[in-house]
Scaffold this active site. Structure first.
Site, PDB file in Angstrom:
ATOM      1  N   TYR A   1      -1.699  -1.687  10.763  1.00  0.00           N
ATOM      2  CA  TYR A   1      -2.227  -2.212   9.320  1.00  0.00           C
ATOM      3  C   TYR A   1      -0.916  -1.688   9.003  1.00  0.00           C
ATOM      4  O   TYR A   1      -0.288  -2.666   7.897  1.00  0.00           O
ATOM      5  CB  TYR A   1      -3.708  -1.522   9.253  1.00  0.00           C
TER       6      TYR A   1
ATOM      7  N   SER B   1       0.956  -0.902  -0.143  1.00  0.00           N
ATOM      8  CA  SER B   1       0.334   0.342   0.111  1.00  0.00           C
ATOM      9  C   SER B   1       0.845   1.222  -0.112  1.00  0.00           C
ATOM     10  O   SER B   1       1.791   1.409   0.684  1.00  0.00           O
ATOM     11  CB  SER B   1      -1.541   0.166   0.903  1.00  0.00           C
TER      12      SER B   1
ATOM     13  N   LYS C   1       1.995  -4.460   6.555  1.00  0.00           N
ATOM     14  CA  LYS C   1       2.528  -4.155   4.668  1.00  0.00           C
ATOM     15  C   LYS C   1       4.632  -3.898   4.559  1.00  0.00           C
ATOM     16  O   LYS C   1       4.892  -4.263   3.775  1.00  0.00           O
ATOM     17  CB  LYS C   1       2.030  -2.990   4.530  1.00  0.00           C
TER      18      LYS C   1
END
Ligand code: NAD
Ligand code: UD1
Length: 331
Positions: free
Chosen positions: A148, A124, A152
């Protein structure tokens, strides 16, 4: 090729399955349906007139994944499966680190055991943190503001280390900007869990009358009209970006931004949605949302030069397709 698609019943995975099947690949989806429904698989089959092989399984359970690899001669893996709600990850960090990191480790381990050397990973733009724009792949990663985002960045590092130790591996890390829109059939699209966090699904729900008013988070940023600027990318362009990445895999780890390279403000997106769909959206300006960036958009030349991929669909397509899906969505 036989492609294993983890998280293939989800938003981006389902659109990518359509592109892969249309390219003639066999698709094996592994999804625990924690944020999706089996019906999506039927719809992929209907759009493509092909049949996905589906396993309801959790990637954190390595033995289950092992069984799937033992049954199919997998050529490549596209790993979408993961939890993605920024807010929830702040409240439940353990759930996010466990699900996202253990899934990646298990999948990579099983790939190694079965000699599967082609791996595409969903990352992302959030890994750029509050860095300069446009975001270019060579920038040093800054800490993100939430677990989150950290999953990644961590998964990227894990893939780099594993690849350094195994020169046979070909890994493509794709950093998505802001995926929106839906397949033109209106059969598959984004189905948020509860009240949407992201702008486009929120807009479509206001348009449908499910939510009364859109809240615009701040109009005092240093941008053209003061509202936040993002690089919205049509989910079918993103899907095609995965096919391009798969076709161009070479040994080592290669990182690509998947975006359009163009920024659109919140007010510009509202205006485009209203025009494209002849609908009025009521909105109000409210306080900034904590953790938001003023501006984010991609430098896209690497994906063009090395993958031969460029986003083709514009904001009007994104708004029309998102709204068509919302209208068809009976939930
Ligand atoms: P999604 O939630 O629609 O799809 C993810 C799928 O993975 C779901 O079907 C879910 O049931 C499945 N899943 C989750 N954990 C699993 C597990 N342990 N085992 C098996 N299946 C599991 O999300 P999406 O929007 O399609 O995103 C796909 C990937 O792209 C995610 O990794 C996400 O973090 C990443 N990403 C998404 C965006 C975005 O804006 N949508 C932006 C950047 C990156
Ligand atoms: C959010 C996540 C990011 C994730 C990305 C894609 C946060 C802080 N960031 O980013 O980590 O990678 O989604 O899933 O949650 N906006 C409104 N009103 C709304 C919703 C959004 O004005 O109801 C504005 C935001 O302030 C922003 C823009 O719209 O300027 C886009 O927001 P959103 O769709 O949530 O995406 P990101 O903020 O880029």
């Amino acid at each position: 090729m036989n492609i294993l698609v983890s998280g293939g019943a989800g938003y981006i995975g389902s659109h990518t399955c359509v592109s892969l099947l249309e390219e003639g690949h066999q698709v094996i989806v592994v999804d625990n349906l924690s944020n999706s429904k089996y019906e999506v698989i039927d719809r992929i089959n209907k759009i493509t007139n092909r049949n996905v092989i589906f396993y309801k399984a959790d990637l954190t359970e390595k033995d289950l994944i092992d069984v799937i690899f033992s049954k199919h001669a997998i050529d490549a893996v596209i790993h979408f499966a993961g939890l993605k709600s920024v807010g929830e990850s702040v409240e439940k960090p353990l759930k996010y680190y466990h699900n996202n990191i253990v899934s990646t480790l298990n999948l990579v381990r099983v790939c190694q055991n079965y000699g599967v050397n082609k791996f595409v990973f969903s990352s992302s733009a959030t890994v750029y943190g509050n860095n300069q724009v446009p975001s270019v792949e060579t920038l040093n990663l800054l800490p993100t503001t939430n677990p989150y985002g950290e999953t990644k960045a961590m998964s990227e590092r894990i893939l780099k280390d594993i690849s350094s130790a195994n020169p046979e591996l070909s890994v493509s890390i794709l950093r998505y900007f802001n995926p929106v829109g839906a397949h033109t059939s209106g059969l598959i699209g984004e189905v948020p869990n509860g009240i949407p966090n992201n702008l486009m699904p929120y807009m479509t729900q206001v348009a449908k009358g499910k939510i009364e008013k859109l809240k615009v988070f701040g109009n005092d940023y240093l941008t053209s009209d003061g509202t936040g600027v993002r690089d919205y990318i049509h989910v079918m362009d993103l899907a095609e970006g995965h096919v391009a990445a798969l076709n161009s895999l070479t040994k080592g780890v290669h990182i690509y931004n998947l975006g359009t390279g163009r920024g659109t403000s919140v007010l510009e997106l509202i205006e485009a949605f209203e025009k494209a769909n002849s609908i009025k959206l009521s909105y109000e300006i409210v306080e900034r949302r904590a953790g938001d960036l003023a501006e984010s958009y991609a430098e896209t030349s690497k994906a063009f030069e090395e993958l031969g991929w460029v986003a083709k669909r514009d904001i009007v397509d994104m708004c029309k397709d998102a709204w068509r899906f919302e209208k068809n969505n009976l939930e």
